[in-house]
Design an enzyme around this catalytic site. Structure first.
Site, PDB file in Angstrom:
ATOM      1  N   ASN A  15      45.098  41.421  34.118  1.00 35.72           N
ATOM      2  CA  ASN A  15      44.121  40.418  33.550  1.00 35.72           C
ATOM      3  C   ASN A  15      43.086  40.730  34.677  1.00 35.72           C
ATOM      4  OD1 ASN A  15      42.399  38.178  33.560  1.00 35.72           O
ATOM      5  ND2 ASN A  15      43.964  37.022  32.623  1.00 35.72           N
ATOM      6  N   HIS A  18      38.979  38.257  36.866  1.00 34.14           N
ATOM      7  CA  HIS A  18      38.578  37.937  38.060  1.00 34.14           C
ATOM      8  C   HIS A  18      37.427  39.003  38.678  1.00 34.14           C
ATOM      9  CE1 HIS A  18      39.869  34.056  37.857  1.00 34.14           C
ATOM     10  NE2 HIS A  18      41.273  34.491  37.741  1.00 34.14           N
ATOM     11  N   ARG A  26      26.861  36.376  41.878  1.00 27.25           N
ATOM     12  CA  ARG A  26      25.758  37.058  41.766  1.00 27.25           C
ATOM     13  C   ARG A  26      24.875  37.307  40.639  1.00 27.25           C
ATOM     14  NH1 ARG A  26      23.996  39.370  46.728  1.00 27.25           N
ATOM     15  NH2 ARG A  26      24.915  38.153  48.457  1.00 27.25           N
ATOM     16  N   HIS A  51      40.413  36.736  29.183  1.00 31.73           N
ATOM     17  CA  HIS A  51      40.111  35.419  28.677  1.00 31.73           C
ATOM     18  C   HIS A  51      38.630  35.147  28.470  1.00 31.73           C
ATOM     19  CE1 HIS A  51      41.325  30.784  29.370  1.00 31.73           C
ATOM     20  NE2 HIS A  51      40.569  31.019  28.219  1.00 31.73           N
ATOM     21  N   ARG A  53      36.216  32.413  28.052  1.00 30.66           N
ATOM     22  CA  ARG A  53      36.422  31.082  28.158  1.00 30.66           C
ATOM     23  C   ARG A  53      35.207  30.399  27.540  1.00 30.66           C
ATOM     24  NH1 ARG A  53      40.299  28.646  32.364  1.00 30.66           N
ATOM     25  NH2 ARG A  53      39.453  26.852  31.934  1.00 30.66           N
ATOM     26  N   ARG A  57      32.717  31.607  32.243  1.00 28.36           N
ATOM     27  CA  ARG A  57      32.424  31.374  33.497  1.00 28.36           C
ATOM     28  C   ARG A  57      32.749  33.166  34.245  1.00 28.36           C
ATOM     29  NH1 ARG A  57      37.531  27.852  35.356  1.00 28.36           N
ATOM     30  NH2 ARG A  57      36.591  26.445  34.174  1.00 28.36           N
ATOM     31  N   GLU A  78      42.873  36.369  25.326  1.00 30.32           N
ATOM     32  CA  GLU A  78      43.203  35.258  25.708  1.00 30.32           C
ATOM     33  C   GLU A  78      41.911  34.130  25.204  1.00 30.32           C
ATOM     34  OE1 GLU A  78      44.236  34.015  29.591  1.00 30.32           O
ATOM     35  OE2 GLU A  78      45.665  35.548  29.941  1.00 30.32           O
ATOM     36  N   THR A 108      41.719  27.058  36.607  1.00 32.77           N
ATOM     37  CA  THR A 108      42.367  28.155  35.833  1.00 32.77           C
ATOM     38  C   THR A 108      43.340  27.284  34.861  1.00 32.77           C
ATOM     39  OG1 THR A 108      43.866  29.914  36.065  1.00 32.77           O
ATOM     40  CG2 THR A 108      44.325  28.166  37.599  1.00 32.77           C
ATOM     41  N   THR A 109      44.059  28.171  33.988  1.00 32.79           N
ATOM     42  CA  THR A 109      44.753  27.504  33.100  1.00 32.79           C
ATOM     43  C   THR A 109      45.922  27.009  33.571  1.00 32.79           C
ATOM     44  OG1 THR A 109      44.283  29.435  31.703  1.00 32.79           O
ATOM     45  CG2 THR A 109      45.933  28.133  30.807  1.00 32.79           C
ATOM     46  N   GLU A 159      54.284  33.544  25.488  1.00 30.42           N
ATOM     47  CA  GLU A 159      54.228  33.586  26.843  1.00 30.42           C
ATOM     48  C   GLU A 159      54.536  32.662  27.722  1.00 30.42           C
ATOM     49  OE1 GLU A 159      50.615  36.259  27.970  1.00 30.42           O
ATOM     50  OE2 GLU A 159      50.967  35.072  30.094  1.00 30.42           O
ATOM     51  N   HIS A 198      51.046  34.154  35.129  1.00 27.02           N
ATOM     52  CA  HIS A 198      50.333  33.143  35.819  1.00 27.02           C
ATOM     53  C   HIS A 198      50.861  33.004  37.275  1.00 27.02           C
ATOM     54  CE1 HIS A 198      47.393  30.307  36.779  1.00 27.02           C
ATOM     55  NE2 HIS A 198      47.021  30.316  35.512  1.00 27.02           N
ATOM     56  N   GLY A 199      50.260  33.413  38.387  1.00 24.80           N
ATOM     57  CA  GLY A 199      50.488  33.218  39.714  1.00 24.80           C
ATOM     58  C   GLY A 199      51.672  34.114  40.195  1.00 24.80           C
TER      59      GLY A 199
HETATM   60  N1  PXP Z   1      48.842  34.604  31.310  1.00 26.10           N
HETATM   61  C1  PXP Z   1      47.834  33.684  30.872  1.00 26.10           C
HETATM   62  C2  PXP Z   1      47.938  33.104  29.575  1.00 26.10           C
HETATM   63  C3  PXP Z   1      46.825  33.406  31.581  1.00 26.10           C
HETATM   64  O1  PXP Z   1      45.922  32.310  31.044  1.00 26.10           O
HETATM   65  C4  PXP Z   1      46.527  33.981  32.812  1.00 26.10           C
HETATM   66  C5  PXP Z   1      45.610  33.433  33.814  1.00 26.10           C
HETATM   67  O2  PXP Z   1      44.172  33.683  33.249  1.00 26.10           O
HETATM   68  C6  PXP Z   1      47.442  35.018  33.253  1.00 26.10           C
HETATM   69  C7  PXP Z   1      48.641  35.412  32.558  1.00 26.10           C
HETATM   70  C8  PXP Z   1      47.457  35.755  34.513  1.00 26.10           C
HETATM   71  O3  PXP Z   1      47.551  34.708  35.612  1.00 26.10           O
HETATM   72  P1  PXP Z   1      47.039  34.995  37.015  1.00 26.10           P
HETATM   73  O4  PXP Z   1      45.777  35.662  37.013  1.00 26.10           O
HETATM   74  O5  PXP Z   1      47.499  34.076  38.007  1.00 26.10           O
HETATM   75  O6  PXP Z   1      47.907  36.249  37.454  1.00 26.10           O
END
Ligand code: PXP
Length: 247
Positions: A15, A18, A26, A51, A53, A57, A78, A108-109, A159, A198-199
């Site tokens: 992903n 970020h 900036r 994603h 959004r 953002r 996403e 975040t989600t 997922e 996620h995480g």
């Molecule tokens: N899967 C989904 C559906 C998410 O929304 C996210 C975060 O955008 C991720 C995976 C990845 O999560 P992380 O950035 O914490 O690794």
């Protein structure tokens, strides 16, 4: 797809949201999330996740257009279940679309979609995305009720949200891991493919990667953060190696 097929392999979706967060801090043109996607693919990512959004953002509409055109690996788009996002998905036809819940004020989600509670609204989204050839996944909690709703919605993929697993430790983490494993087994029994994300970090990825029914992990924030110290190729390769070792 990756260059060498690995039997029983677990796919890694990187992903790159970020990278866009840093760019947008900036308002500059760099760092470029598409360049990050290309580099992650070269380093062994099987797909790229982004994603878009509602508040734009991080990833922008222009990023999605470029990712769709330039990536050599599948794009997992996403999206929240809104008419605007559905229109964008149907226009770009990504390989996959993961429907996520979205609240404007969240950092975040924060949790999975309530597939059971939003059944009627989601039915139309899943059908319209699926009819246009996009592989739909629903980002849900590892919960029997949510898996059953995904089955009734006809989603080919779910997922599982691993954010709670990642935040917990000790026995509580083991209990949550058991919930992910049980939910993945239930999904497989019903012919649904399981992904998770996620995480996830180097430290917590392996127990999730060892769940045999899980076919794909989507990982972003940690990999982009680690890239500051080691570079993106190295962070993707290290994650890939840990995932492979856990299978
Ligand atoms: N899967 C989904 C559906 C998410 O929304 C996210 C975060 O955008 C991720 C995976 C990845 O999560 P992380 O950035 O914490 O690794």
């Amino acid at each position: 797809m990756s260059e060498t097929p690995r039997p029983n392999a677990l796919r890694l979706g990187v992903n790159i949201d970020h990278v866009a967060t840093v760019r947008n801090a900036r308002g500059a043109g760099y760092p470029d999330p598409v360049r990050a996607g290309l580099l992650a693919a070269k380093a062994g990512a099987d797909g790229i996740t982004a994603h878009l959004r509602e508040d734009r953002r991080h990833i922008t509409d222009a990023d999605i257009a470029r990712l769709s055109a330039e990536l050599p690996v599948p794009l997992n788009f996403e999206m929240a279940a809104t008419e605007e996002m559905l229109g964008i998905a149907l226009r770009h036809r990504p390989n996959a679309a993961c429907i996520v819940p979205e609240k404007r004020e969240e950092r975040t989600t924060e949790g999975g979609l309530d597939a059971a509670g939003s059944f009627d609204r989601l039915r139309d989204f899943v059908a319209r995305l699926g009819d246009s050839g996009i592989r739909v996944s629903l980002f849900i909690e590892p919960d029997e009720r949510q898996v059953e709703a995904a089955v009734r919605l006809g989603a080919p993929v779910v997922e599982f949200h691993t954010g709670h697993y990642a935040e917990l430790d000790g026995d509580a983490r083991s209990v949550e891991l058991g919930r992910v494993a049980a939910a993945a087994a239930l999904a497989a029994k019903n012919g649904i493919e399981s992904h998770a994300g996620h995480g996830l970090t180097y430290d917590n990825v392996q127990p999730i990667a060892a769940i045999p029914q899980i076919c794909e992990l989507n990982i972003g924030h940690f990999l982009v953060g680690e890239a500051i110290f080691t570079g993106l190729e190295a962070s993707v390769k290290q994650m890939r190696a840990l995932m492979d070792a856990a299978r």
